[in-house]
Design an enzyme around this catalytic site. Structure first.
Site, PDB file in Angstrom:
ATOM      1  N   LYS A  70      -3.168  -0.549   2.269  1.00 60.65           N
ATOM      2  CA  LYS A  70      -3.204   0.329   1.082  1.00 60.65           C
ATOM      3  C   LYS A  70      -2.186   1.463   1.115  1.00 60.65           C
ATOM      4  O   LYS A  70      -2.356   2.489   0.461  1.00 60.65           O
ATOM      5  CB  LYS A  70      -4.618   0.901   0.855  1.00 60.65           C
ATOM      6  CG  LYS A  70      -5.656  -0.174   0.735  1.00 60.65           C
ATOM      7  CD  LYS A  70      -5.401  -1.041  -0.468  1.00 60.65           C
ATOM      8  CE  LYS A  70      -6.006  -2.397  -0.326  1.00 60.65           C
ATOM      9  NZ  LYS A  70      -5.381  -3.393  -1.193  1.00 60.65           N
ATOM     10  N   THR A 117       2.460  -3.969  -0.965  1.00 57.18           N
ATOM     11  CA  THR A 117       2.854  -4.845  -2.073  1.00 57.18           C
ATOM     12  C   THR A 117       4.205  -4.378  -2.640  1.00 57.18           C
ATOM     13  O   THR A 117       5.097  -5.182  -2.918  1.00 57.18           O
ATOM     14  CB  THR A 117       1.788  -4.778  -3.195  1.00 57.18           C
ATOM     15  OG1 THR A 117       0.494  -4.886  -2.611  1.00 57.18           O
ATOM     16  CG2 THR A 117       1.987  -5.864  -4.223  1.00 57.18           C
ATOM     17  N   TRP A 118       4.329  -3.091  -2.781  1.00 58.49           N
ATOM     18  CA  TRP A 118       5.564  -2.498  -3.321  1.00 58.49           C
ATOM     19  C   TRP A 118       6.745  -2.743  -2.376  1.00 58.49           C
ATOM     20  O   TRP A 118       7.824  -3.166  -2.790  1.00 58.49           O
ATOM     21  CB  TRP A 118       5.321  -0.999  -3.494  1.00 58.49           C
ATOM     22  CG  TRP A 118       6.310  -0.265  -4.332  1.00 58.49           C
ATOM     23  CD1 TRP A 118       7.304  -0.786  -5.117  1.00 58.49           C
ATOM     24  CD2 TRP A 118       6.411   1.157  -4.475  1.00 58.49           C
ATOM     25  NE1 TRP A 118       7.985   0.224  -5.737  1.00 58.49           N
ATOM     26  CE2 TRP A 118       7.461   1.418  -5.355  1.00 58.49           C
ATOM     27  CE3 TRP A 118       5.690   2.243  -3.929  1.00 58.49           C
ATOM     28  CZ2 TRP A 118       7.819   2.723  -5.720  1.00 58.49           C
ATOM     29  CZ3 TRP A 118       6.040   3.535  -4.291  1.00 58.49           C
ATOM     30  CH2 TRP A 118       7.101   3.769  -5.174  1.00 58.49           C
ATOM     31  N   HIS A 124       0.004  -5.679   9.115  1.00 62.91           N
ATOM     32  CA  HIS A 124      -0.686  -4.396   9.271  1.00 62.91           C
ATOM     33  C   HIS A 124      -0.902  -4.096  10.765  1.00 62.91           C
ATOM     34  O   HIS A 124      -1.534  -3.097  11.108  1.00 62.91           O
ATOM     35  CB  HIS A 124      -2.059  -4.431   8.590  1.00 62.91           C
ATOM     36  CG  HIS A 124      -2.004  -4.467   7.081  1.00 62.91           C
ATOM     37  ND1 HIS A 124      -1.092  -3.770   6.341  1.00 62.91           N
ATOM     38  CD2 HIS A 124      -2.799  -5.109   6.172  1.00 62.91           C
ATOM     39  CE1 HIS A 124      -1.313  -3.982   5.043  1.00 62.91           C
ATOM     40  NE2 HIS A 124      -2.333  -4.798   4.920  1.00 62.91           N
ATOM     41  N   ARG A 152       1.802   6.501   3.679  1.00 65.52           N
ATOM     42  CA  ARG A 152       1.370   7.122   2.432  1.00 65.52           C
ATOM     43  C   ARG A 152       0.376   8.228   2.744  1.00 65.52           C
ATOM     44  O   ARG A 152      -0.312   8.158   3.778  1.00 65.52           O
ATOM     45  CB  ARG A 152       0.703   6.025   1.569  1.00 65.52           C
ATOM     46  CG  ARG A 152       0.320   6.431   0.192  1.00 65.52           C
ATOM     47  CD  ARG A 152      -0.349   5.266  -0.547  1.00 65.52           C
ATOM     48  NE  ARG A 152      -0.576   5.620  -1.938  1.00 65.52           N
ATOM     49  CZ  ARG A 152      -1.273   4.889  -2.796  1.00 65.52           C
ATOM     50  NH1 ARG A 152      -1.804   3.739  -2.405  1.00 65.52           N
ATOM     51  NH2 ARG A 152      -1.435   5.279  -4.041  1.00 65.52           N
ATOM     52  N   SER A 159      -7.518   4.410  -2.389  1.00 67.57           N
ATOM     53  CA  SER A 159      -7.077   3.062  -2.750  1.00 67.57           C
ATOM     54  C   SER A 159      -7.940   2.008  -2.040  1.00 67.57           C
ATOM     55  O   SER A 159      -8.407   1.044  -2.644  1.00 67.57           O
ATOM     56  CB  SER A 159      -5.600   2.909  -2.357  1.00 67.57           C
ATOM     57  OG  SER A 159      -5.133   1.652  -2.738  1.00 67.57           O
ATOM     58  N   ARG A 210      -3.659  -0.982  -8.949  1.00 65.98           N
ATOM     59  CA  ARG A 210      -4.736  -0.187  -9.540  1.00 65.98           C
ATOM     60  C   ARG A 210      -4.122   0.917 -10.381  1.00 65.98           C
ATOM     61  O   ARG A 210      -4.043   0.811 -11.586  1.00 65.98           O
ATOM     62  CB  ARG A 210      -5.656   0.362  -8.424  1.00 65.98           C
ATOM     63  CG  ARG A 210      -6.950   0.968  -8.916  1.00 65.98           C
ATOM     64  CD  ARG A 210      -7.746   1.543  -7.758  1.00 65.98           C
ATOM     65  NE  ARG A 210      -7.031   2.606  -7.076  1.00 65.98           N
ATOM     66  CZ  ARG A 210      -7.153   3.906  -7.353  1.00 65.98           C
ATOM     67  NH1 ARG A 210      -7.998   4.300  -8.271  1.00 65.98           N
ATOM     68  NH2 ARG A 210      -6.447   4.795  -6.685  1.00 65.98           N
ATOM     69  N   LYS A 211      -3.615   1.970  -9.741  1.00 61.79           N
ATOM     70  CA  LYS A 211      -2.962   3.041 -10.489  1.00 61.79           C
ATOM     71  C   LYS A 211      -1.512   3.260 -10.054  1.00 61.79           C
ATOM     72  O   LYS A 211      -0.688   3.678 -10.834  1.00 61.79           O
ATOM     73  CB  LYS A 211      -3.726   4.354 -10.316  1.00 61.79           C
ATOM     74  CG  LYS A 211      -5.056   4.399 -11.044  1.00 61.79           C
ATOM     75  CD  LYS A 211      -5.557   5.827 -11.074  1.00 61.79           C
ATOM     76  CE  LYS A 211      -6.948   5.905 -11.667  1.00 61.79           C
ATOM     77  NZ  LYS A 211      -7.555   7.226 -11.431  1.00 61.79           N
ATOM     78  N   GLY A 212      -1.257   3.031  -8.761  1.00 58.94           N
ATOM     79  CA  GLY A 212       0.106   3.176  -8.261  1.00 58.94           C
ATOM     80  C   GLY A 212       0.650   4.584  -8.373  1.00 58.94           C
ATOM     81  O   GLY A 212       1.832   4.767  -8.665  1.00 58.94           O
TER      82      GLY A 212
HETATM   83  P1  PAP Z   1      -2.521  -4.094   0.816  1.00 61.40           P
HETATM   84  O1  PAP Z   1      -2.511  -3.311   2.093  1.00 61.40           O
HETATM   85  O2  PAP Z   1      -3.857  -4.681   0.492  1.00 61.40           O
HETATM   86  O3  PAP Z   1      -1.411  -5.054   0.714  1.00 61.40           O
HETATM   87  P2  PAP Z   1      -1.042  -2.113  -0.610  1.00 61.40           P
HETATM   88  O4  PAP Z   1      -0.078  -2.842  -1.439  1.00 61.40           O
HETATM   89  O5  PAP Z   1      -0.543  -1.526   0.675  1.00 61.40           O
HETATM   90  O6  PAP Z   1      -2.312  -3.021  -0.338  1.00 61.40           O
HETATM   91  O7  PAP Z   1      -1.665  -0.924  -1.429  1.00 61.40           O
HETATM   92  C1  PAP Z   1      -2.098  -1.051  -2.746  1.00 61.40           C
HETATM   93  C2  PAP Z   1      -1.719   0.236  -3.417  1.00 61.40           C
HETATM   94  O8  PAP Z   1      -0.343   0.206  -3.785  1.00 61.40           O
HETATM   95  C3  PAP Z   1      -2.472   0.439  -4.714  1.00 61.40           C
HETATM   96  O9  PAP Z   1      -2.600   1.859  -4.834  1.00 61.40           O
HETATM   97  P3  PAP Z   1      -3.721   2.553  -5.725  1.00 61.40           P
HETATM   98  O10 PAP Z   1      -5.025   1.926  -5.388  1.00 61.40           O
HETATM   99  O11 PAP Z   1      -3.661   4.003  -5.354  1.00 61.40           O
HETATM  100  O12 PAP Z   1      -3.315   2.337  -7.133  1.00 61.40           O
HETATM  101  C4  PAP Z   1      -1.511  -0.128  -5.740  1.00 61.40           C
HETATM  102  O13 PAP Z   1      -1.735   0.315  -7.050  1.00 61.40           O
HETATM  103  C5  PAP Z   1      -0.204   0.395  -5.171  1.00 61.40           C
HETATM  104  N1  PAP Z   1       0.954  -0.361  -5.678  1.00 61.40           N
HETATM  105  C6  PAP Z   1       1.076  -1.705  -5.830  1.00 61.40           C
HETATM  106  N2  PAP Z   1       2.275  -2.001  -6.326  1.00 61.40           N
HETATM  107  C7  PAP Z   1       2.924  -0.830  -6.515  1.00 61.40           C
HETATM  108  C8  PAP Z   1       4.215  -0.495  -7.021  1.00 61.40           C
HETATM  109  N3  PAP Z   1       5.048  -1.430  -7.451  1.00 61.40           N
HETATM  110  N4  PAP Z   1       4.546   0.808  -7.064  1.00 61.40           N
HETATM  111  C9  PAP Z   1       3.699   1.766  -6.637  1.00 61.40           C
HETATM  112  N5  PAP Z   1       2.469   1.511  -6.142  1.00 61.40           N
HETATM  113  C10 PAP Z   1       2.090   0.228  -6.079  1.00 61.40           C
END
Ligand code: PAP
Length: 323
Positions: free
Chosen positions: A73, A77-78, A132, A154, A162, A290-292
Site C-alpha cells: 500500500k 501499482t503506480w 514486498h 509513503r 490504504s 481507491r483515492k490515490g
Molecule cells: P499493493 O501493495 O496492494 O500493490 P499499492 O499499489 O502499493 O498496493 O497501494 C495502493 C495505493 O496506491 C492506493 O492508495 P489509497 O488507498 O490511499 O487510495 C491506490 O489508490 C494508490 N494508487 C494506485 N495507483 C495509483 C496511481 N497511479 N497514482 C497514485 N496512487 C495510486
C-alpha cells in the site's frame, strides 16, 4: 515472447515448513488469517511466508532484472506502471500499450506472490519483478547480482488508511477483523504483514545510501509533487535516460499522465476487471485504485492518533537522515 521463468522455486515441503514456523514467534490477534509469524524480523501470513522462503531458496534473477520493492500500500501499482512505461517506451505505442488492458500487477508479477506458483506467469521480455520482501530478506541471488532496485515509500499514516480500507474489501489479508483504532495499534506495534514499516523502509533507505548505483529510493509524495522529475531520475537510474528529443517531446510528462491515478483508474480493466490470486479469490482491480492521494489520513485519524504514529516513525528514523 519467452515464457520460461526462473522465478519458480521448489516450495518447502509441508513438514519442513511446519518445522520452520514452529520455532518462530507468532501473533494471534490476526483472526481471519490465522497467526502471523515473525521471520527474519518481519511478520507474515503463513501462505506468504512459505513463498518468501521458497523465493529465498531458489529464485535466480536475469542479469537485466529490475526489482520494484515496497511495503504493501505504498504505491506499488503506480511504481509498476511508471517503471514499465519507462523501460518499454520504445516498444509500445498509444494503441498497443499493455497498461490499457491490464492491471499493472498483471504486467509486473510479484516475486513472492503469484509468480512463484506458475512458471508461465512471467514474460522474460519485461525485466521487472515486484516484491514486498524487506531488503534484508531478499533472496541472496538478488543482493549478490548487479540487478537494480527501486523502492517506493509513503507516509505511513496513508499506508495504514490504504491498507485498512483494502482490508474492508478483501477478506483474507487480516485487517478486516480490526477496527481502525485496532489497526492503528497493530501498525504502532509493527505487527502486520511485512511489518514493521520502519524496518522495511530503513532497510532500503540504508541500502540506497550504501549502494546508490544499485538502490534508488523514491517517495510517493515526491512523485505526486513532481512526477516528471522523478520519472527522469528513475530513467537515468535504470540506464534508459530520456534523449534530448524525448525531452523536447515531453515524454516523461506523458508517462506521468498515462500512469496517473486519474488515467489508470478510469480504464475499463481497472474499473471492472478481476485480479486472480488463488489465496485471495475476491480481489477486484478497482481495489488497487481507491483515492490515490497524499494526506487522506486526515479524513480518518485525529491529530492525536496521527502524532502517535509520527512519533514512533521519528524515533525509529532518527539518525538515519530519513524524514
Ligand atoms: P499493493 O501493495 O496492494 O500493490 P499499492 O499499489 O502499493 O498496493 O497501494 C495502493 C495505493 O496506491 C492506493 O492508495 P489509497 O488507498 O490511499 O487510495 C491506490 O489508490 C494508490 N494508487 C494506485 N495507483 C495509483 C496511481 N497511479 N497514482 C497514485 N496512487 C495510486
Amino acid at each position: 515472447m519467452t515464457n520460461a521463468s526462473k522465478i519458480d522455486g521448489s516450495p518447502k515441503t509441508d513438514s519442513k515448513f511446519e518445522d520452520i514456523i514452529s520455532n518462530l514467534p507468532q501473533d494471534n490477534s490476526w483472526k481471519s488469517t490465522g497467526p502471523l509469524y515473525k521471520y527474519q524480523g518481519f511478520w507474515y501470513i503463513p501462505w506468504v511466508l512459505r513463498k518468501v522462503i521458497s523465493a529465498q531458496e531458489s529464485f535466480t534473477p536475469q542479469p537485466t532484472d529490475v526489482f520494484l520493492c515496497s511495503s504493501p500500500k505504498s504505491g506499488t501499482t503506480w511504481l509498476k506502471a511508471l517503471a514499465f512505461s519507462i523501460v518499454s517506451r520504445n516498444q509500445v505505442n498509444d494503441s498497443t500499450n499493455p497498461l490499457l488492458e491490464n492491471l499493472p500487477h498483471e504486467i509486473v508479477p510479484f516475486l513472492e506472490i503469484e509468480s512463484t506458483q506458475n512458471s508461465s506467469n512471467r514474460n522474460l521480455e519485461i525485466p521487472l519483478v515486484a516484491t514486498h520482501i524487506p531488503y534484508t530478506s531478499l533472496p541472496k541471488s538478488i543482493i549478490d547480482s548487479g540487478c537494480k532496485i527501486i523502492y517506493i515509500c509513503r507516509d505511513p499514516k496513508d499506508v495504514l488508511i490504504s491498507h485498512w480500507n483494502f482490508g474492508l474489501k478483501v477478506s483474507g489479508i487480516g485487517l478486516e477483523s480490526f477496527s481502525l483504532e485496532e489497526a492503528l495499534e497493530q501498525y504502532c506495534k509493527g505487527i502486520y504483514p511485512y511489518g514493521p514499516y520502519w524496518d522495511h523502509v530503513l532497510g532500503f533507505w540504508k541500502a540506497s545510501l550504501e549502494f546508490p548505483e544499485k538502490v534508488l529510493f523514491v517517495k510517493y509524495e515526491d512523485l505526486k509533487t513532481d512526477g516528471p522529475f522523478h520519472v527522469k531520475r528513475m530513467a537515468n537510474f535504470l540506464g534508459h535516460p530520456f534523449s534530448v528529443e524525448e525531452e523536447q517531446q515531453g515524454v516523461a510528462e506523458n508517462i506521468v499522465k498515462k500512469c496517473s491515478f486519474e488515467t489508470l483508474s478510469r480504464l475499463e480493466v481497472n474499473k471492472n476487471g478481476k485480479f486472480y490470486l488463488p489465496e485471495l479469490p475476491n480481489i477486484e482491480n478497482k481495489y488497487f485504485f481507491r483515492k490515490g492521494k497524499a494526506g487522506d489520513w486526515k479524513n480518518y485519524l485525529t491529530n492525536e492518533k496521527a502524532e502517535k504514529l509520527d512519533q514512533i516513525m521519528e524515533e525509529k528514523f532518527s539518525g538515519s537522515g530519513l524524514v
